[in-house]
Each structure stands twice: as C-alpha cells, then as structure tokens.
Design a protein around this motif. Structure first.
Motif, PDB file in Angstrom:
ATOM      1  N   PRO A 161      11.551  -5.696  21.859  1.00 43.71           N
ATOM      2  CA  PRO A 161      10.521  -5.185  22.754  1.00 43.71           C
ATOM      3  C   PRO A 161      10.771  -3.715  23.100  1.00 43.71           C
ATOM      4  N   ILE A 162       9.708  -2.930  23.055  1.00 37.48           N
ATOM      5  CA  ILE A 162       9.785  -1.516  23.416  1.00 37.48           C
ATOM      6  C   ILE A 162       9.073  -1.358  24.762  1.00 37.48           C
ATOM      7  N   ALA A 163       9.849  -1.138  25.788  1.00 40.63           N
ATOM      8  CA  ALA A 163       9.295  -1.024  27.138  1.00 40.63           C
ATOM      9  C   ALA A 163       8.435   0.227  27.263  1.00 40.63           C
ATOM     10  N   VAL A 164       7.277   0.065  27.905  1.00 40.56           N
ATOM     11  CA  VAL A 164       6.461   1.223  28.268  1.00 40.56           C
ATOM     12  C   VAL A 164       6.285   1.287  29.780  1.00 40.56           C
ATOM     13  N   CYS A 165       6.418   0.155  30.461  1.00 42.85           N
ATOM     14  CA  CYS A 165       6.352   0.107  31.925  1.00 42.85           C
ATOM     15  C   CYS A 165       7.520  -0.742  32.408  1.00 42.85           C
ATOM     16  N   TYR A 166       8.449  -0.085  33.076  1.00 39.50           N
ATOM     17  CA  TYR A 166       9.656  -0.766  33.533  1.00 39.50           C
ATOM     18  C   TYR A 166       9.430  -1.542  34.828  1.00 39.50           C
ATOM     19  N   CYS A 167       8.499  -1.105  35.643  1.00 37.04           N
ATOM     20  CA  CYS A 167       8.256  -1.767  36.931  1.00 37.04           C
ATOM     21  C   CYS A 167       7.608  -3.138  36.751  1.00 37.04           C
ATOM     22  N   PHE A 168       6.671  -3.229  35.816  1.00 34.95           N
ATOM     23  CA  PHE A 168       5.892  -4.457  35.664  1.00 34.95           C
ATOM     24  C   PHE A 168       6.094  -5.132  34.311  1.00 34.95           C
ATOM     25  N   LYS A 181      -1.126   2.234  43.150  1.00 37.29           N
ATOM     26  CA  LYS A 181      -1.933   2.521  44.345  1.00 37.29           C
ATOM     27  C   LYS A 181      -1.507   1.637  45.519  1.00 37.29           C
ATOM     28  N   ALA A 182      -1.104   0.415  45.233  1.00 36.44           N
ATOM     29  CA  ALA A 182      -0.646  -0.519  46.273  1.00 36.44           C
ATOM     30  C   ALA A 182       0.814  -0.263  46.657  1.00 36.44           C
ATOM     31  N   ASP A 183       1.398   0.784  46.071  1.00 38.59           N
ATOM     32  CA  ASP A 183       2.787   1.181  46.359  1.00 38.59           C
ATOM     33  C   ASP A 183       3.788   0.110  45.941  1.00 38.59           C
ATOM     34  N   ASN A 184       3.514  -0.541  44.810  1.00 43.07           N
ATOM     35  CA  ASN A 184       4.385  -1.604  44.307  1.00 43.07           C
ATOM     36  C   ASN A 184       5.276  -1.172  43.151  1.00 43.07           C
ATOM     37  N   CYS A 185       5.334   0.119  42.871  1.00 45.26           N
ATOM     38  CA  CYS A 185       6.162   0.556  41.744  1.00 45.26           C
ATOM     39  C   CYS A 185       7.493   1.112  42.237  1.00 45.26           C
ATOM     40  N   ALA A 186       8.432   1.251  41.320  1.00 44.40           N
ATOM     41  CA  ALA A 186       9.748   1.801  41.628  1.00 44.40           C
ATOM     42  C   ALA A 186      10.249   2.602  40.430  1.00 44.40           C
ATOM     43  N   CYS A 187       9.383   3.454  39.918  1.00 49.77           N
ATOM     44  CA  CYS A 187       9.679   4.221  38.703  1.00 49.77           C
ATOM     45  C   CYS A 187      10.983   5.002  38.805  1.00 49.77           C
ATOM     46  N   GLU A 188      11.265   5.555  39.974  1.00 46.28           N
ATOM     47  CA  GLU A 188      12.446   6.400  40.130  1.00 46.28           C
ATOM     48  C   GLU A 188      13.749   5.639  39.955  1.00 46.28           C
ATOM     49  N   VAL A 189      13.722   4.319  40.068  1.00 50.63           N
ATOM     50  CA  VAL A 189      14.950   3.539  39.879  1.00 50.63           C
ATOM     51  C   VAL A 189      14.870   2.557  38.710  1.00 50.63           C
ATOM     52  N   SER A 226      13.321   7.684  32.609  1.00 47.94           N
ATOM     53  CA  SER A 226      12.876   9.069  32.788  1.00 47.94           C
ATOM     54  C   SER A 226      12.749   9.419  34.265  1.00 47.94           C
ATOM     55  N   GLY A 227      12.725   8.399  35.129  1.00 45.29           N
ATOM     56  CA  GLY A 227      12.549   8.617  36.551  1.00 45.29           C
ATOM     57  C   GLY A 227      11.125   8.956  36.939  1.00 45.29           C
ATOM     58  N   LYS A 228      10.215   8.886  35.977  1.00 45.50           N
ATOM     59  CA  LYS A 228       8.818   9.278  36.188  1.00 45.50           C
ATOM     60  C   LYS A 228       7.899   8.065  36.059  1.00 45.50           C
ATOM     61  N   CYS A 229       6.676   8.244  36.545  1.00 46.18           N
ATOM     62  CA  CYS A 229       5.652   7.221  36.395  1.00 46.18           C
ATOM     63  C   CYS A 229       5.344   7.036  34.909  1.00 46.18           C
ATOM     64  N   CYS A 230       5.089   5.819  34.512  1.00 47.68           N
ATOM     65  CA  CYS A 230       4.858   5.490  33.108  1.00 47.68           C
ATOM     66  C   CYS A 230       3.415   5.689  32.645  1.00 47.68           C
ATOM     67  N   LEU A 231       2.488   5.948  33.545  1.00 46.50           N
ATOM     68  CA  LEU A 231       1.070   5.934  33.168  1.00 46.50           C
ATOM     69  C   LEU A 231       0.725   6.908  32.040  1.00 46.50           C
ATOM     70  N   GLY A 232       1.361   8.062  31.991  1.00 43.39           N
ATOM     71  CA  GLY A 232       1.117   8.995  30.883  1.00 43.39           C
ATOM     72  C   GLY A 232       1.559   8.397  29.558  1.00 43.39           C
ATOM     73  N   SER A 233       2.728   7.781  29.543  1.00 41.81           N
ATOM     74  CA  SER A 233       3.237   7.140  28.328  1.00 41.81           C
ATOM     75  C   SER A 233       2.366   5.967  27.921  1.00 41.81           C
ATOM     76  N   VAL A 234       1.930   5.194  28.903  1.00 40.59           N
ATOM     77  CA  VAL A 234       1.070   4.039  28.622  1.00 40.59           C
ATOM     78  C   VAL A 234      -0.232   4.519  27.986  1.00 40.59           C
ATOM     79  N   ALA A 235      -0.819   5.576  28.518  1.00 40.68           N
ATOM     80  CA  ALA A 235      -2.069   6.111  27.963  1.00 40.68           C
ATOM     81  C   ALA A 235      -1.882   6.555  26.515  1.00 40.68           C
TER      82      ALA A 235
END
Length: 165
Positions: free
Chosen positions: A90-97, A125-133, A137-146
């Motif tokens: 599996p190649i992760a694109v979103c680590y939070c979910f 938007k619901a503040d349920n992510c934890a990208c920084e931990v 990359s420490g960044k939000c994944c939405l750019g990579s997902v797109a």
C-alpha cells in the motif's frame, strides 16, 4: 526554564529549502514535532535544530538537519511507510484517514471519479486531522491526493477500450 521538551525547533534563519545531502533533491523544512512523532527511536541528546524532509523516490534518507552534526533518519527509522518513496502497495496518500493510492485507483475504476479528496476535506474542516504528527512531510495531504486523483483519472482513461459498433 529548560526547553528540553520543546517541540518547535529554533529555525532562526534556516532556509525554507535545502538540497538533500544524499542525492541533492530539493527538500522542504519540516517541523521538529513531525520528526519526533514519526522516528521510531530518537537518540538521546538530539539537538534542537531545523529538519528537512526529502521526498525523492530514489533516496533512502527521509529527514536531515540544518546542523550537519545532528542525526539523519532513513526510511527504516520511521514508524510509517513514506508514500512518496514507495513503489509497492500500500502506498499511503492520506496518513490521517488511511487512504492509499489503490483506494483512489479502485474508486475511479469503479465510478469514473474519486470522492476521497472531498471526504478528507470534510474531515479537515471538522478539525479531525493530525497531519503534523502523522504525515512524514508534516503537511496536509490534499495537494498530493489531488495529484494522485489526476494521475489515476488519466491512467483510467488511457486504458479504456472503446467498442465501435
């Protein structure tokens, strides 16, 4: 008061981008909290310095510091697989979910589009992510997902076979 447990590195005049010492790839700053959260075993006495994230596929190095005396961390030092450096599922694109490249491919193959970015955006938007931990990359994944969605849509379209009557 000691800052021994401070999670914010003193970046001072640290450049936003540095060349990876292993392969020269352009590498962006990453917060010390990300490094400390994802490295399996932190060495004692780790200096409080700016770290950088190398996302080059052909490089085993993941984190390196502005301070050349600071420890470097390779893929095997992390508690997660680094999706940007992987070629096998599996190649992760979103680590939070927990979304992977295959999840996106499968949804596009089945429906012709992907709702994964929208689902992640709703959680952000619901503040349920934890990208920084959770994300190396420490960044939000939405750019990579797109980008993955675009790649998968193009690949899906190029493999469709049209039946001509």
């Amino acid at each position: 008061m000691s800052d021994c447990c401070s999670v914010n590195a003193k970046s001072g005049s640290a450049p936003p981008v540095m060349a990876c010492p292993a392969n020269g790839a352009r590498s962006k700053r990453v917060d010390a909290l990300t490094v400390k959260s994802l490295v399996r075993k932190l060495p004692l006495g780790m200096p409080n310095t700016q770290y950088y994230f190398c996302d080059a596929l052909d490089c085993e190095l993941v984190y390196f510091a502005l301070n050349t005396e600071a420890p470097r961390f390779r893929r095997e030092d992390l508690i997660v697989r680094v999706g940007a450096k992987e070629t096998a599922d599996p190649i992760a694109v979103c680590y939070c979910f927990g979304f992977t490249r295959k999840d996106i491919q499968d949804e596009i193959a089945k429906t012709g589009h992907s709702t994964i970015a929208d689902r992640i955006a709703a959680e952000v938007k619901a503040d349920n992510c934890a990208c920084e931990v959770k994300n190396p990359s420490g960044k939000c994944c939405l750019g990579s997902v797109a980008r993955v969605v675009q790649d998968c849509v193009r690949a899906n379209e190029s493999t469709k076979i049209e039946v001509v009557p």
